[in-house]
Motif scaffolding. Structure first.
Motif, mmCIF file in Angstrom:
data_model
loop_
_atom_site.group_PDB
_atom_site.id
_atom_site.type_symbol
_atom_site.label_atom_id
_atom_site.label_comp_id
_atom_site.label_asym_id
_atom_site.label_seq_id
_atom_site.Cartn_x
_atom_site.Cartn_y
_atom_site.Cartn_z
ATOM 1 N N ARG A 261 -30.180 -10.052 128.318
ATOM 2 C CA ARG A 261 -31.394 -9.216 128.295
ATOM 3 C C ARG A 261 -31.025 -7.733 128.316
ATOM 4 O O ARG A 261 -31.655 -6.921 127.616
ATOM 5 N N THR B 238 -30.080 -6.821 124.820
ATOM 6 C CA THR B 238 -31.207 -6.573 123.917
ATOM 7 C C THR B 238 -31.856 -5.223 124.226
ATOM 8 O O THR B 238 -32.308 -4.538 123.307
ATOM 9 N N ALA B 239 -31.863 -4.834 125.490
ATOM 10 C CA ALA B 239 -32.417 -3.514 125.839
ATOM 11 C C ALA B 239 -31.566 -2.396 125.238
ATOM 12 O O ALA B 239 -32.092 -1.421 124.691
ATOM 13 N N THR C 201 -32.153 -2.202 121.626
ATOM 14 C CA THR C 201 -33.424 -1.514 121.382
ATOM 15 C C THR C 201 -33.187 -0.008 121.332
ATOM 16 O O THR C 201 -33.667 0.684 120.421
ATOM 17 N N PHE D 264 -35.667 -6.465 118.877
ATOM 18 C CA PHE D 264 -34.957 -6.374 120.151
ATOM 19 C C PHE D 264 -35.856 -5.890 121.286
ATOM 20 O O PHE D 264 -35.680 -6.307 122.434
ATOM 21 N N THR E 128 -36.409 -8.094 124.574
ATOM 22 C CA THR E 128 -36.206 -7.513 125.898
ATOM 23 C C THR E 128 -37.425 -7.765 126.776
ATOM 24 O O THR E 128 -37.289 -8.137 127.950
ATOM 25 N N GLY F 157 -37.409 -11.650 127.457
ATOM 26 C CA GLY F 157 -36.216 -12.171 128.110
ATOM 27 C C GLY F 157 -35.845 -13.523 127.537
ATOM 28 O O GLY F 157 -36.641 -14.173 126.872
#
Length: 118
Positions: free
Chosen positions: A70, A73-74, A77, A107, A111, A114
């Motif tokens: 997660r 992905t943050a 982003t 993304f 995020t 999750g």
């Protein structure tokens, strides 16, 4: 289980990031051209392959370390927000901004949701 939370999605995107890291390191012509057009300096170009490789590993960690996936992905982003900004800064055409904008949206949604919990 949705597509955005599926470990298979994370694995597929990890494969994409790994291939992109290799292509970036090899400076394949379309990537080089795009980086040239946005004025990406050499100092940044050198760190892109390791960043993309680390992103691939972070996405692959989804089954064992969902929190790390997660966080990955943050960070992706943020990466794609910066990419969209770089394209917009130079007045790039929409067709060149669209892939980065699509990954930004993907993304960001991943995020927010999750990964799937086992």
């Amino acid at each position: 289980m949705g597509v955005l939370t599926s470990p298979k999605t994370y694995t597929g995107l990890a494969a994409f990031q790994a291939v992109d890291a290799i292509a970036c390191a090899a400076q394949v012509p379309p990537i080089k051209k795009s980086l040239d057009e946005i004025g990406c300096p050499d100092s940044v170009r050198r760190v892109l392959p390791p960043i993309k490789g680390a992103a691939a590993l972070g996405l692959l960690s989804v089954r064992w370390f969902p929190g790390l996936a997660r966080l990955t992905t943050a960070m992706l982003t943020l990466y794609f927000a910066l990419a969209v900004g770089a394209h917009l800064r130079v007045g790039d055409k929409a067709a060149n901004v669209a892939p980065a904008a699509a990954f930004l949206a993907l993304f960001a949604a991943m995020t927010a949701k999750g990964p799937q919990r086992s």
